[in-house]
Design a protein around this motif. Structure first.
Motif, mmCIF file in Angstrom:
data_model
loop_
_atom_site.group_PDB
_atom_site.id
_atom_site.type_symbol
_atom_site.label_atom_id
_atom_site.label_comp_id
_atom_site.label_asym_id
_atom_site.label_seq_id
_atom_site.Cartn_x
_atom_site.Cartn_y
_atom_site.Cartn_z
ATOM 1 N N VAL A 167 56.967 20.559 34.719
ATOM 2 C CA VAL A 167 56.527 21.208 35.852
ATOM 3 C C VAL A 167 56.394 20.055 36.734
ATOM 4 C CG1 VAL A 167 55.099 22.774 34.663
ATOM 5 C CG2 VAL A 167 54.221 20.662 35.186
ATOM 6 N N ARG A 168 56.824 20.705 38.233
ATOM 7 C CA ARG A 168 56.673 19.701 39.197
ATOM 8 C C ARG A 168 55.464 20.010 40.093
ATOM 9 N NH1 ARG A 168 57.041 19.504 44.703
ATOM 10 N NH2 ARG A 168 58.234 17.874 45.730
ATOM 11 N N PHE A 169 54.919 18.991 40.576
ATOM 12 C CA PHE A 169 53.458 19.049 41.294
ATOM 13 C C PHE A 169 53.690 17.942 42.455
ATOM 14 C CE2 PHE A 169 52.481 16.632 37.656
ATOM 15 C CZ PHE A 169 51.579 15.628 38.151
ATOM 16 N N GLU A 170 52.659 18.061 43.441
ATOM 17 C CA GLU A 170 52.722 16.989 44.400
ATOM 18 C C GLU A 170 51.520 15.926 44.119
ATOM 19 O OE1 GLU A 170 52.454 18.375 48.532
ATOM 20 O OE2 GLU A 170 54.493 19.112 48.498
ATOM 21 N N GLY A 171 52.101 14.830 44.531
ATOM 22 C CA GLY A 171 51.018 13.544 44.198
ATOM 23 C C GLY A 171 50.221 13.729 45.377
ATOM 24 N N PRO A 172 49.320 12.562 45.704
ATOM 25 C CA PRO A 172 48.266 12.259 46.705
ATOM 26 C C PRO A 172 49.110 12.041 48.244
ATOM 27 C CG PRO A 172 48.177 10.554 45.466
ATOM 28 C CD PRO A 172 48.846 11.549 44.441
ATOM 29 N N ALA A 173 50.099 11.436 47.994
ATOM 30 C CA ALA A 173 50.855 11.285 49.334
ATOM 31 C C ALA A 173 51.937 12.307 49.356
ATOM 32 C CB ALA A 173 51.429 9.803 49.323
ATOM 33 N N GLY A 174 52.019 13.381 48.734
ATOM 34 C CA GLY A 174 53.157 14.374 48.905
ATOM 35 C C GLY A 174 54.091 14.152 48.239
ATOM 36 N N GLU A 175 54.196 12.856 47.297
ATOM 37 C CA GLU A 175 55.736 12.710 46.508
ATOM 38 C C GLU A 175 55.642 13.683 45.236
ATOM 39 O OE1 GLU A 175 52.309 10.479 44.525
ATOM 40 O OE2 GLU A 175 52.595 11.220 46.337
ATOM 41 N N ALA A 176 56.971 13.714 44.997
ATOM 42 C CA ALA A 176 57.134 14.539 43.653
ATOM 43 C C ALA A 176 56.696 13.918 42.393
ATOM 44 C CB ALA A 176 58.514 15.057 43.687
ATOM 45 N N ARG A 177 55.886 14.726 41.515
ATOM 46 C CA ARG A 177 55.518 14.197 40.299
ATOM 47 C C ARG A 177 55.950 15.249 39.277
ATOM 48 N NH1 ARG A 177 51.930 9.853 39.854
ATOM 49 N NH2 ARG A 177 51.014 10.541 38.113
ATOM 50 N N ILE A 178 55.995 14.789 38.204
ATOM 51 C CA ILE A 178 56.435 15.713 36.906
ATOM 52 C C ILE A 178 55.307 15.472 35.875
ATOM 53 C CG2 ILE A 178 58.985 15.968 37.398
ATOM 54 C CD1 ILE A 178 59.369 13.559 35.482
ATOM 55 N N GLY A 179 55.279 16.520 35.366
ATOM 56 C CA GLY A 179 54.270 16.748 33.903
ATOM 57 C C GLY A 179 54.541 17.593 33.197
ATOM 58 N N MET A 180 53.750 17.753 32.093
ATOM 59 C CA MET A 180 54.049 18.706 31.153
ATOM 60 C C MET A 180 52.786 19.629 30.879
ATOM 61 S SD MET A 180 55.832 17.105 27.998
ATOM 62 C CE MET A 180 56.944 15.631 28.244
ATOM 63 N N LEU A 181 52.911 20.786 30.362
ATOM 64 C CA LEU A 181 51.639 21.296 29.952
ATOM 65 C C LEU A 181 51.228 20.687 28.757
ATOM 66 C CD1 LEU A 181 52.684 25.341 30.177
ATOM 67 C CD2 LEU A 181 51.224 24.148 31.665
ATOM 68 N N GLU A 182 49.816 20.652 28.565
ATOM 69 C CA GLU A 182 49.487 19.768 27.330
ATOM 70 C C GLU A 182 50.221 20.235 25.890
ATOM 71 O OE1 GLU A 182 47.728 16.864 26.928
ATOM 72 O OE2 GLU A 182 48.292 16.537 28.887
ATOM 73 N N THR A 183 50.208 21.549 25.716
ATOM 74 C CA THR A 183 50.569 22.241 24.620
ATOM 75 C C THR A 183 52.036 21.448 24.215
ATOM 76 O OG1 THR A 183 51.282 24.135 25.813
ATOM 77 C CG2 THR A 183 49.204 24.248 24.405
ATOM 78 N N ILE A 184 52.937 21.709 25.255
ATOM 79 C CA ILE A 184 54.353 21.177 25.295
ATOM 80 C C ILE A 184 54.113 19.637 24.895
ATOM 81 C CG2 ILE A 184 56.567 20.896 26.302
ATOM 82 C CD1 ILE A 184 56.240 23.445 27.885
ATOM 83 N N ARG A 185 53.197 18.921 25.638
ATOM 84 C CA ARG A 185 53.238 17.414 25.514
ATOM 85 C C ARG A 185 52.867 17.060 24.162
ATOM 86 N NH1 ARG A 185 48.810 13.585 26.951
ATOM 87 N NH2 ARG A 185 49.983 11.545 26.831
ATOM 88 N N GLU A 186 52.137 17.880 23.638
ATOM 89 C CA GLU A 186 51.828 17.590 22.278
ATOM 90 C C GLU A 186 52.663 17.792 21.096
ATOM 91 O OE1 GLU A 186 48.598 19.540 18.730
ATOM 92 O OE2 GLU A 186 48.048 19.479 20.674
#
Length: 817
Positions: free
Chosen positions: A329-348
């Motif tokens: 998933v994509r979300f914005e960091g504190p300065a508006g920069e693009a960050r990527i992460g995963m749902l914890e179920t997928i990360r596990e």
């Protein structure tokens, strides 16, 4: 149009399957998707999202509601059993009830059959058939009245496609101030409660279960499939039992309905299905990204990938593909920069796969080395002109930094762990958990050899943080060891920093002469070494000690010098500290008009970097200024807000030694001697608990307040009130003081304006209705954002509304604006 009429046009469309369970919490998504289908320019709508997010259920509801738009009806085309893209046309033919019309199994003949039909095809589960997506483009081009509603874990990448990302269910509020009623009514908690009751008729969740259910929903990312599988386990394990087993959620969440597709009977199967559709490079990167906690930016992802494999392919393109396939998933960091992460179920799942592939050690090392380098870079930046941006950046990376610290300690790289933790000292102080910083430093120190410069550095950082955390005994022991190590090594710079830390401890214990001696020693060393950063801190601390001694000349001289040094370095946090000292000096000299703008400058600087500690201390100074002008209402508001902020981060020292005594002074001045006595009793108990006496310069004023309260109440009433205060916790005493001046709800607000709201709630709502953000309301009323949020929750509850817009409408109707 009836099914008979539809069949008469040549397509015996099957009825959509009836819903066997209610669709929970999807009102917004349903409305938005139906609105898209109503648009003439949207003929291909793809609902995307990870496995288990509820795309199929949402699509069925949307199709059902849109049925009247399509004269020839709706055909559901299930694709889970179709394993070859060449069979997509045949699946559509079967769904249309044309199985006997063998000549229609070619795209051309199917196009001819559907050319004049107003039909919606719902193609469910297209992610494994992406190579066949051009068939859909051909159908749309040839059949102008045809619409397609597709569910897929990956976008189709077709011209004219409109992607609708299906989010997880909304999660409940979290934290000690969360409203239990709003938690229970959140979509994810409501789904869990409903499915748990359906799984076992004897299961009835109570109000006591709600916090655990909320935590389960958070741990499961709000994924409907995961929530339903977890709820089914309540019959056997109970709510707490389910929560306790979520560390191994993929093993727990099994046993889905037998009539569900195989990929949706367990959470692991749902993720495995998506994983199998990835290209090899995508699969490798997904596993590698699982080492990040709380996501990462693209630069970090690329750096870690290169550290593992210098020949790794371009991360940007691979991440984009993983995003298209709903694996990240994509979300914005504190300065508006693009960050990527995963749902914890997928990360596990990905972490387990990484370990099984033998890549966990390399990935962990690369991740730790990246964040060690980041911390080294941050150490100086956290004290320079870009410190706000760096504080935000470190705050965003804190989960990753914790992961790196754990890996370094487990890998017997304690010296690197100590460097990382010590490099974050300024962050721990300004934004972080002070004692968390101490714990990391102590864990690393326990494994680092004695008598080294690195050890001295870590000891001083831990001593400084322990002091601010209120553990003065630990701070003193750490500081003395740091000084001893530095002296033995002949490292004068390290010794000077240790002396400054020991001066902090002495000041906190009320030993101001000792503190001045320590600061004078460190100041002399820093001047000789030309260390202007260390000098700024030592001189600034001297100003604080002089304040407590009533030495306003030294206070102003040191405060002004420290201000100049901090300005030279662009250290906004230091500026807040030093300018506040100057303002306090002017206040004590009676130069009120000169003190006020400096307090405001200091407050703006402290808030500019998000330093709540300085914010609370500066508010105390501003309250003292208001009291000097006999503006008791303003003084009380400043002291109460300072206390609230200090309570949020656990600063018992400030509350016991400063906020409560000042509040007592205000209540006494306003004629509430009993409240003032209770508050003074609580302050005394608080000082006793942390071992801090009343400063000599404040003793006379304290004795005057006690004598005035005793005279006003009489000896017996005074003794009762004092004993009551001594028996109260600090926050309880603050609440008592606040309630003493807060009118009951019925007459708390201006007549005819705010009904059940208190005056403060009315002020908050008036500003919200005027269009101010929460942050702007906080600034306007000199409140913390957390306090504003608490007021808004109370407003919503009292007005029985659920949003800012609804509350604003109420305010307009009442003439509150």
């Amino acid at each position: 149009m009836s099914d008979h009429a539809i069949a008469a046009r040549g397509a015996a469309v099957r009825a959509l399957p009836a819903e066997t369970t209610p669709l929970v919490g999807r009102e917004t998504e349903v409305e938005a998707a139906v609105a898209l289908l109503d648009r003439p320019d949207v003929r291909l709508l793809t609902l995307t999202g990870p496995g288990g997010v509820g795309k199929s259920r949402l699509a069925l509801r949307v199709a059902t509601l849109a049925r009247e738009r399509f004269a020839d009806g709706i055909a559901l085309v299930p694709l889970d059993a179709v394993d070859d893209g060449a069979l997509v046309v045949q699946a559509i033919v079967l769904a249309l009830g044309l199985a006997d019309a063998g000549e229609l199994t070619s795209p051309e003949r199917l196009e001819a059959h559907l050319r004049d039909r107003e039909l919606l095809l719902l193609l469910d589960g297209f992610e494994h058939l992406l190579d066949a997506a051009p068939v859909l483009s051909r159908l749309l081009a040839a059949c102008p009245a045809l619409n397609l509603l597709v569910t897929s874990r990956a976008v189709l990448r077709l011209s004219g496609e409109h992607e609708f990302r299906v989010p997880p269910l909304a999660l409940p509020e979290r934290g000690p101030d969360a409203d239990p009623d709003r938690i229970a009514g959140s979509p994810s908690v409501a789904l869990f409660t409903q499915r748990a009751a359906a799984a076992a008729s004897g299961v009835r969740l109570t109000a006591d279960d709600v916090p655990a259910v909320a935590e389960i929903c958070w741990r499961l990312d709000g994924l409907p499939l995961a929530i339903e599988l977890a709820a089914a386990r309540v019959k056997l394990l109970g709510v707490e039992g389910v929560l306790g087993r979520l560390a191994e959620r993929l093993d727990l969440l099994t046993g889905g309905p037998r009539d569900a597709p195989a990929r949706q009977r367990t959470l692991r199967d749902a993720i495995r299905w998506s994983d199998a559709l990835l290209e090899p490079d995508e699969r490798r990167l997904l596993r590698l990204l699982s080492v990040f906690a709380g996501g990462c930016d693209l630069t970090a992802a690329a750096d870690v990938a290169r550290r593992v494999d210098p020949r790794a392919p371009d991360v940007l393109e691979t991440v984009a593909s993983l995003l298209d396939k709903s694996m990240v998933v994509r979300f914005e960091g504190p300065a508006g920069e693009a960050r990527i992460g995963m749902l914890e179920t997928i990360r596990e799942y990905a972490r387990a796969a990484l370990a099984a592939d033998g890549g966990a050690d390399d990935a962990g090392r690369a991740h730790a080395d990246h964040h060690l380098a980041l911390a080294r870079e941050a150490e100086d930046a956290l004290r320079g002109p870009d410190q706000r941006a760096w504080l935000d950046r470190i705050e965003a990376e804190l989960p990753n930094l914790r992961t790196a610290l754990r890996w370094l300690l487990d890998a017997a790289r304690a010296e690197d762990a100590l460097v990382l933790a010590a490099s974050l000292e300024r962050f721990w102080y300004v934004r972080g958990d002070l004692m968390e910083g101490v714990r990391w430093l102590e864990r690393a120190l326990g494994r680092v050899a004695a008598g080294t410069p690195l050890r001295a550095r870590g000891l001083t950082a831990a001593a400084t943080l322990a002091h601010y955390g209120g553990d003065l005994d630990t701070a003193a022991a750490l500081g003395e060891e740091a000084l001893a190590v530095s002296t033995t090594l002949g490292d004068r710079g390290s010794a000077a920093h240790a002396l400054t830390a020991l001066g902090l401890v002495a000041r906190a214990r009320g030993r101001y002469d000792e503190a001045r001696t320590r600061y004078d020693q460190s100041t002399r060393i820093f001047r000789e070494l030309g260390d202007r950063r260390g000098l700024a801190e030592a001189v600034g601390r001297t100003a604080t000690a002089a304040l407590h001694q009533g030495d306003c000349t030294t206070l102003l001289d040191s405060g002004l010098e420290a201000t100049a040094l901090y300005r030279e370095q662009g250290d906004l946090d230091g500026i807040a500290y030093a300018v506040n000292s100057v303002a306090l000096g002017m206040l004590h000299l009676g130069r009120l008009e000169e003190a006020e703008p400096r307090f405001r400058e200091a407050l703006a600087a402290a808030r500019g970097v998000g330093n709540r500690r300085y914010t609370s201390r500066i508010l105390v100074g501003m309250g003292t200024l208001a009291a000097a002008r006999s503006d008791w209402a303003a003084a009380r508001a400043q002291f109460e807000e300072a206390s609230a902020i200090a309570g949020e981060y656990g600063d018992r020292w400030l509350v016991a030694t400063t906020s409560l005594p000042n509040l007592a002074r205000v209540h006494l001045a306003e004629g509430r001697a009993e409240v003032a006595t209770v508050v003074l009793g609580a302050a005394e108990a608080g000082r006793d608990a942390i071992g801090v006496p009343i400063p000599a310069r404040e003793a006379a004023q304290h004795d005057e307040m006690v004598a005035e309260a005793r005279t006003a109440l009489g000896e017996a009433a005074f003794a009762r009130a004092w004993a009551a205060g001594r028996g109260m916790a600090l926050d309880e005493a603050l609440s008592t003081a606040r309630r003493a001046v807060e009118p009951p709800p019925s007459d708390a607000a201006p007549p005819g304006a705010a009904g059940p709201l208190t005056r403060r709630e009315a002020e908050v709502l008036r500003l919200v209705a005027g269009g101010l953000t929460d942050a702007q309301v906080a600034d306007a009323l000199v409140l913390s954002r957390r306090t504003v949020h608490a007021h808004l929750r109370s407003i919503y509850r009292k007005l029985d509304v659920g949003s800012r817009s609804a509350a604003t409408r109420w305010a307009l109707e009442q003439g509150l604006t």
